[in-house]
Enzyme design. Sequence first.
Site, short mmCIF file in Angstrom:
data_model
loop_
_atom_site.label_atom_id
_atom_site.label_comp_id
_atom_site.label_asym_id
_atom_site.label_seq_id
_atom_site.Cartn_x
_atom_site.Cartn_y
_atom_site.Cartn_z
N ASP A 300 0.99 -1.10 -0.07
CA ASP A 300 -0.11 0.09 -0.12
C ASP A 300 0.90 1.16 0.00
OD1 ASP A 300 -2.17 1.82 0.13
OD2 ASP A 300 -2.29 1.55 2.31
N CYS A 340 -2.26 4.47 -5.55
CA CYS A 340 -3.25 5.75 -5.33
C CYS A 340 -2.77 6.79 -6.17
CB CYS A 340 -3.26 6.03 -3.66
SG CYS A 340 -1.58 6.49 -3.28
#
Length: 399
Positions: A300, A340
């Site tokens: 992440d 992201c």
Amino acid sequence: MSAVVSIKKGEGRTIKAGGMWIFDNEIETVCGAFENGDIVLIKDFDGYPLGRGFINIHSKIRVRLMTRYIDQEIDKDFIMKRVRDAWEYRKKTVDICCCRVIFGEADFLPGLVIDKFSDVLVVESLALGIDRFKAEILEDLKELMAQDGIVIRGIYERSDAKVRLSEGMEQRKGFIGEAFDTNVPIVENGVHYLVDVKDGQKTGFFLDQKYNRLAIQKLCKNATVLDCFTHTGSFALNAGIAGAKSVLAVDCSQHAVDQAKKNAERNGLSDIVTVQCEDVFELLPQLEQKGEKFDVVILDPPAFSKSRSSLKNAIKGYREINLRAMKLVRDGGFLATCSCSHFMDYELFTKTIHQAATNVHKRLRQVEYRTQAPDHPILWAASESYYLKFYIFQVVEEK
């Protein structure tokens, strides 16, 4: 009388397709007096009305659309309706204990983000025009929430992003109203956290991964787990409460690591979740050399690319960490990986992961593809609202 912005012939493709932005190089003329942040009328080159929005000559995004109706007044009733629509949408789609209540352009309030952490609101304003409505929007939100029995005890502003400087605005950070303890306890997916709304990244906690964190729980029972770029430990703790045998959580920020350790303690997981302050790019090859293997590896990372000019290096970074992570997954184990970065779009991210798998002779079986939580809605034609790509794969040896 509002000033009138006229679009060049052949320009304005984004706004005509349903987007919210008009860039500086798309504008032919601005007729009439205005101040930066004022509402202006928007017309096509031939005079066809396109709507109303606020202007700022300091920004590359010269006009941000507020409504497609040229006669619509941007008044108290208009703002309240926008805020009410946003709140009602959250009540129908997500757990409102903690959620993003306003998501900028996707809620037709461009440049504004408001997150709710239990009984605290955190606001981030990134555009001059919306800044003028900020206080009114917050009061409207408090009123609507009170009607649902939710009493907001404090508001903190995190308008400290550098992008405000390019809007000709000062960075701003601090309490709006009375001071309160900025370490806010929340519960998400059954996990307890202490969110630092004052000094945490962005608004203090990444709500967009809420249901992606939940999705990895079913994979982690009795598993050995590696959580890279753990931040405050959210994926690691979801693995822990799901019954993982052990979790190694890694982040290069000591502040984040300290928070993650405290969050592990809050959940009684200190014996299961080990948190280390390490550079992931340095750690992964070291783990490989030691012959380490994990049942589940989670990636992440922060956005490696915040502009198109940095995309080439970002691709290398995503390929490298995914390649290294696949080597650490036990045959038949699982990889959860995401980006992201808005500029690392779905097609490019997918291609990069495929290249990484090919390079290390791994076969990927896609379990699922996900994106951001519903409180971060994706507005079609407003591509900036679609940024999070999240894959879960089973990783197997070539057969």
